[in-house]
Design an enzyme around this catalytic site. Structure first.
Site, PDB file in Angstrom:
ATOM      1  N   ASP A 176       0.839  -1.200   0.000  1.00  0.00           N
ATOM      2  CA  ASP A 176       0.000   0.000   0.000  1.00  0.00           C
ATOM      3  C   ASP A 176       0.873   1.248   0.000  1.00  0.00           C
ATOM      4  O   ASP A 176       2.009   1.222   0.485  1.00  0.00           O
ATOM      5  CB  ASP A 176      -0.893   0.033   1.250  1.00  0.00           C
ATOM      6  N   ARG A 177       0.324   2.343  -0.484  1.00  0.00           N
ATOM      7  CA  ARG A 177       1.069   3.609  -0.541  1.00  0.00           C
ATOM      8  C   ARG A 177       1.676   3.969   0.813  1.00  0.00           C
ATOM      9  O   ARG A 177       2.835   4.364   0.905  1.00  0.00           O
ATOM     10  CB  ARG A 177       0.135   4.740  -1.004  1.00  0.00           C
TER      11      ARG A 177
END
Length: 299
Positions: free
Chosen positions: A139-140
């Site tokens: 995930d970012r």
């Protein structure tokens, strides 16, 4: 009278090891009177590979049948980026440490800077034919270890045999509150809502994918717990959802129930990735430090 074109030096020099020896000693004996400083420069510029792995270690112990390759061009160009650091690279793979705030791959905007775009531009500096292929994602807002393939065949091997090839995936998570159980296994079925793109968890089969997460508490106080998490399955947002399930959401994770953000980021880090190398089949393991701000919360 035309001058004969000068013979070009070969792009790479291949050297076979015949007896146990340190890399520095070996190179000094094989490189035609090269000085120690020149050999160190080759190593510093990532121009030396041992058994297809770039090395900068001058005292690396070599064994008979090892293959040493010297890149006689401009070397393997160093990646300098504040959000991405190369941990390991050979002709098949690149393993990197990604900082929080960086997407693995674009979600639609082709101009957005991602781990993929940074590496794609990096490998093209050595040769315009070089490519990068996505194998898995973080995930970012999750930091940590992530792997990319350097050709399509390796990408396919990794993706089609992921659960057999990966031997360990360990994360650390800073969560809200003091966990009741020092260690536990969480099992549920995860299903994504197509409209909200949020993952929903159910203790019984809801038509989604079964997810299994193991955790143990490494450190805790009245307000926070630091957990070491090992994935048995790798579903989207699995750790984040499972932490919400047990009533201890990851700090900074408003999407999945967090109320506070004491470190101004999501408290999730992919610390260790171990796997069978898709070509050599040897087990390799890459580990990063627990982010300092995860630990400072307990001081």
């Amino acid at each position: 009278m035309k001058r004969k074109p000068q013979a070009r030096a070969p792009k790479e020099t291949y050297l076979k090891v015949t007896e146990p020896i340190e890399l520095m000693t070996f190179l000094l004996s094989k490189m035609g009177g090269m000085s120690r400083n020149s050999v160190k420069s080759l190593l510093a510029h990532r121009q030396v590979m041992v058994n297809n792995k770039i090395t900068t270690q001058f005292n690396l112990a070599l064994q008979p049948e090892d293959l040493v390759v010297i890149n006689n061009g401009r070397g393997n160009i160093e990646l300098n980026h504040p959000k991405l650091k190369i941990i390991f690279e050979d002709e098949y793979l690149i393993v990197v440490e990604k900082k929080e705030g960086l997407l693995t791959v674009s979600t639609g905007n082709p101009d957005e800077t991602t781990a993929f775009s940074i590496l794609k531009n990096h490998v093209k500096k050595s040769s315009p034919d070089n490519r990068i292929y996505v194998v898995h994602r973080l995930d970012r807002e999750t930091s940590g270890v992530i792997m990319f393939a350097k050709n399509k065949e390796v990408q396919t091997i990794l993706q089609e045999n992921w659960h057999r090839i990966i031997t360990r995936r360990i994360y650390v998570a800073l969560v809200e509150g003091k966990v009741e159980k020092e260690q536990d296994t969480i099992v549920s079925w995860l299903l994504e809502n197509e409209k909200s793109l949020k993952i929903h968890s159910s203790a019984t089969d809801n038509g989604g994918q079964q997810a299994v997460t193991h955790y143990r508490c490494v450190r805790s106080n009245d307000n926070y717990s630091l957990l070491e998490i090992e994935l048995e399955t790798g579903r989207k947002n699995q750790i984040r959802v499972h932490m919400q399930d047990i009533g201890h959401p990851i700090v900074g994770d408003k999407k999945y129930g967090a109320n506070i953000s004491p470190i101004n980021r999501l408290g999730l880090h992919a610390r260790l990735l171990a796997f069978y190398h898709p070509v050599t089949t040897e087990v390799v393991s890459f580990e990063t430090q627990v982010p300092r701000n995860f630990l400072n919360i307990f001081h």
